[in-house]
Write a protein that holds these residues in place. Structure first.
Motif, PDB file in Angstrom:
ATOM      1  N   MET A   1     -28.128-129.013  -3.828  1.00 16.52           N
ATOM      2  CA  MET A   1     -27.037-128.376  -3.814  1.00 16.52           C
ATOM      3  C   MET A   1     -26.557-127.692  -2.259  1.00 16.52           C
ATOM      4  N   LYS A   2     -25.786-127.984  -1.626  1.00 20.67           N
ATOM      5  CA  LYS A   2     -25.689-127.448  -0.197  1.00 20.67           C
ATOM      6  C   LYS A   2     -24.947-126.075  -0.385  1.00 20.67           C
ATOM      7  N   THR A   3     -25.494-125.136   0.296  1.00 20.45           N
ATOM      8  CA  THR A   3     -24.835-123.682  -0.048  1.00 20.45           C
ATOM      9  C   THR A   3     -24.842-123.016   1.421  1.00 20.45           C
ATOM     10  N   ALA A   4     -23.670-122.604   1.452  1.00 17.62           N
ATOM     11  CA  ALA A   4     -23.325-121.682   2.601  1.00 17.62           C
ATOM     12  C   ALA A   4     -22.931-120.338   2.206  1.00 17.62           C
ATOM     13  N   ILE A   5     -23.893-119.243   2.760  1.00 20.02           N
ATOM     14  CA  ILE A   5     -23.580-118.058   2.618  1.00 20.02           C
ATOM     15  C   ILE A   5     -22.493-117.250   3.474  1.00 20.02           C
ATOM     16  N   LEU A   6     -21.497-116.744   3.062  1.00 20.47           N
ATOM     17  CA  LEU A   6     -20.447-116.160   3.918  1.00 20.47           C
ATOM     18  C   LEU A   6     -20.365-114.694   4.039  1.00 20.47           C
ATOM     19  N   ILE A   7     -20.332-114.009   5.146  1.00 20.13           N
ATOM     20  CA  ILE A   7     -20.280-112.447   5.027  1.00 20.13           C
ATOM     21  C   ILE A   7     -18.839-112.093   5.590  1.00 20.13           C
ATOM     22  N   PRO A   8     -17.562-112.049   4.559  1.00 16.09           N
ATOM     23  CA  PRO A   8     -16.599-111.614   5.089  1.00 16.09           C
ATOM     24  C   PRO A   8     -16.597-110.093   5.542  1.00 16.09           C
ATOM     25  N   ALA A   9     -15.849-110.074   6.627  1.00 11.32           N
ATOM     26  CA  ALA A   9     -15.905-108.585   7.026  1.00 11.32           C
ATOM     27  C   ALA A   9     -14.520-108.258   7.942  1.00 11.32           C
ATOM     28  N   ARG A  10     -14.049-107.325   7.370  1.00  6.06           N
ATOM     29  CA  ARG A  10     -12.722-106.921   8.276  1.00  6.06           C
ATOM     30  C   ARG A  10     -12.632-105.503   8.803  1.00  6.06           C
ATOM     31  N   TYR A  11     -12.226-105.083   9.838  1.00  2.21           N
ATOM     32  CA  TYR A  11     -12.224-103.931  10.460  1.00  2.21           C
ATOM     33  C   TYR A  11     -11.123-102.870   9.875  1.00  2.21           C
ATOM     34  N   ALA A  12     -10.080-103.221   9.141  1.00  3.49           N
ATOM     35  CA  ALA A  12      -9.132-102.551   8.748  1.00  3.49           C
ATOM     36  C   ALA A  12      -9.158-102.116   7.352  1.00  3.49           C
ATOM     37  N   SER A  13     -10.172-101.719   7.018  1.00  5.18           N
ATOM     38  CA  SER A  13     -10.340-101.142   5.597  1.00  5.18           C
ATOM     39  C   SER A  13      -9.724 -99.791   5.399  1.00  5.18           C
ATOM     40  N   THR A  14      -8.853 -99.694   4.293  1.00  3.42           N
ATOM     41  CA  THR A  14      -8.088 -98.602   4.081  1.00  3.42           C
ATOM     42  C   THR A  14      -8.948 -97.168   3.777  1.00  3.42           C
ATOM     43  N   ARG A  15     -10.009 -97.509   2.907  1.00  2.00           N
ATOM     44  CA  ARG A  15     -10.962 -96.343   2.707  1.00  2.00           C
ATOM     45  C   ARG A  15     -11.930 -95.947   3.806  1.00  2.00           C
ATOM     46  N   TYR A  16     -12.300 -96.975   4.586  1.00  2.88           N
ATOM     47  CA  TYR A  16     -13.507 -96.650   5.549  1.00  2.88           C
ATOM     48  C   TYR A  16     -12.898 -97.698   6.848  1.00  2.88           C
ATOM     49  N   PRO A  17     -11.914 -97.294   7.445  1.00  4.72           N
ATOM     50  CA  PRO A  17     -11.858 -98.230   8.758  1.00  4.72           C
ATOM     51  C   PRO A  17     -13.201 -98.430   9.662  1.00  4.72           C
ATOM     52  N   GLY A  18     -13.396 -99.685  10.016  1.00  9.16           N
ATOM     53  CA  GLY A  18     -14.444-100.130  10.957  1.00  9.16           C
ATOM     54  C   GLY A  18     -15.666-100.051  10.080  1.00  9.16           C
ATOM     55  N   LYS A  19     -15.718-100.066   8.948  1.00  9.22           N
ATOM     56  CA  LYS A  19     -17.078-100.128   8.122  1.00  9.22           C
ATOM     57  C   LYS A  19     -18.014-100.869   8.303  1.00  9.22           C
ATOM     58  N   PRO A  20     -17.787-102.243   8.704  1.00 10.87           N
ATOM     59  CA  PRO A  20     -18.717-103.186   9.168  1.00 10.87           C
ATOM     60  C   PRO A  20     -19.550-102.750  10.261  1.00 10.87           C
ATOM     61  N   LEU A  21     -19.018-101.857  11.123  1.00  9.73           N
ATOM     62  CA  LEU A  21     -19.624-101.273  12.250  1.00  9.73           C
ATOM     63  C   LEU A  21     -20.272-100.227  12.232  1.00  9.73           C
ATOM     64  N   ALA A  22     -20.375 -99.559  11.097  1.00 12.01           N
ATOM     65  CA  ALA A  22     -20.518 -98.210  10.586  1.00 12.01           C
ATOM     66  C   ALA A  22     -22.308 -98.287  10.850  1.00 12.01           C
ATOM     67  N   GLU A  23     -22.827 -97.310  11.652  1.00 17.04           N
ATOM     68  CA  GLU A  23     -24.369 -97.368  11.949  1.00 17.04           C
ATOM     69  C   GLU A  23     -25.002 -96.498  10.763  1.00 17.04           C
ATOM     70  N   LEU A  24     -26.233 -97.398  10.491  1.00 15.30           N
ATOM     71  CA  LEU A  24     -26.945 -96.415   9.588  1.00 15.30           C
ATOM     72  C   LEU A  24     -28.364 -95.981  10.202  1.00 15.30           C
ATOM     73  N   ARG A  25     -28.913 -95.194   9.749  1.00 12.95           N
ATOM     74  CA  ARG A  25     -30.355 -94.611  10.322  1.00 12.95           C
ATOM     75  C   ARG A  25     -31.451 -95.487   9.570  1.00 12.95           C
ATOM     76  N   GLN A  26     -32.334 -96.030  10.240  1.00 12.65           N
ATOM     77  CA  GLN A  26     -33.401 -96.816   9.477  1.00 12.65           C
ATOM     78  C   GLN A  26     -34.590 -96.088   9.397  1.00 12.65           C
ATOM     79  N   LYS A  27     -35.506 -96.484   8.676  1.00  7.75           N
ATOM     80  CA  LYS A  27     -36.883 -95.557   8.579  1.00  7.75           C
ATOM     81  C   LYS A  27     -37.515 -95.141   9.941  1.00  7.75           C
ATOM     82  N   ASP A  28     -37.348 -96.117  11.004  1.00  3.72           N
ATOM     83  CA  ASP A  28     -38.084 -95.932  12.128  1.00  3.72           C
ATOM     84  C   ASP A  28     -37.095 -94.810  13.094  1.00  3.72           C
ATOM     85  N   GLY A  29     -35.948 -94.461  12.693  1.00  5.29           N
ATOM     86  CA  GLY A  29     -35.196 -93.535  13.454  1.00  5.29           C
ATOM     87  C   GLY A  29     -34.211 -94.276  13.960  1.00  5.29           C
TER      88      GLY A  29
END
Length: 259
Positions: A1-29
């Protein structure tokens, strides 16, 4: 079964505009964007699957291509991730589409693998989504959000055949705060979906449903049109799972990352 994983992402989120581009700190800083972390989570899923970011925003496209992602451009008219995945159908060749939403970088690969396995084993299943029994910490996060007027994660109730009965941003079923049982009978809905292409095509022919609009939950359109959503119970294996729904969730996710 051929599978495609899609990651839908929009910038104009009502609760959190620009959410896909939010930066999160990693363990290494260092920091990584939410979309990159979700892309990397998709790469951990076992099997040879095509992985694409689906977006209508040039900023997200440029960022995703910058870390090596394949990007499918869709229109700005898609109201949710399911509609965006449906728009991308003509750009992929697959027997199964997995929607790994761009705000869930903590999604373990075995959650997605469980969906793919369920769809492979049951040819009648058209849509499937994971559900995760709440531990005490997750249940308290749900109730804390509601007490503070925040719309946090989603809960699910289902029948004995694991067919979804309802999904809500309220905490359901109701539990008397003084009588919290063990195990807790509340299931966290994990915002990942597996669809047959025909189910995605049908979805776009239906108008937005009343419950879907009130709750802001795309999967309710299937239920409102009499289509079964198969719930697949998954095990977090000791890991905390949470999505980035609000700015307040950044600290929660960073704590899991050890940042």
């Amino acid at each position: 079964m051929k599978t495609a994983i899609l990651i839908p992402a929009r910038y104009a989120s009502t609760r959190y505009p620009g959410k896909p581009l939010a930066e999160l700190r990693q363990k290494d800083g260092t920091t990584k964007t939410l979309i990159q972390m979700t892309w990397e989570a998709a790469q951990q899923v076992a099997g040879d699957h095509a992985i694409h970011v689906a977006t209508d925003d040039a900023r997200i496209r440029d960022t995703a291509e910058g870390f090596g992602a394949s990007v499918l451009m869709t229109s700005s008219e898609a109201r949710n991730g399911t509609e965006r995945c449906a728009e991308a159908l003509d750009q992929v060749e697959a027997d199964l589409i997995v929607n790994l939403q761009g705000d869930a970088p903590l999604t373990p690969p075995w959650f997605v693998e469980a969906l793919i396995d369920r769809m492979a084993q049951d040819a009648t299943a058209q849509v499937a989504t994971p559900v995760l029994r709440c531990d005490r910490q997750t249940y308290e996060m749900f109730t804390e959000d509601r007490r503070n007027g925040r719309v946090g994660g989603t809960t699910a109730v289902f029948d004995r055949n694991l067919h979804g009965l309802y999904f809500s941003k309220e905490v359901i079923p109701y539990i008397d705060p003084g009588k919290l049982p063990d195990p807790i009978p509340v299931f966290h809905h994990v915002g990942v979906y597996a669809y047959r292409p025909d189910a995605l095509r049908a979805y776009t022919t239906w108008p937005e449903g009343t419950l879907e609009r009130r709750e802001g939950l795309e999967q309710l359109r299937f239920l409102e049109n009499g289509h079964t959503v198969a719930c697949v119970e998954v095990d977090a294996r000791g890991r905390l799972f949470w999505e980035l729904n609000n700015p307040a969730d950044v600290a929660r996710i960073e704590s899991v990352l050890g940042a």
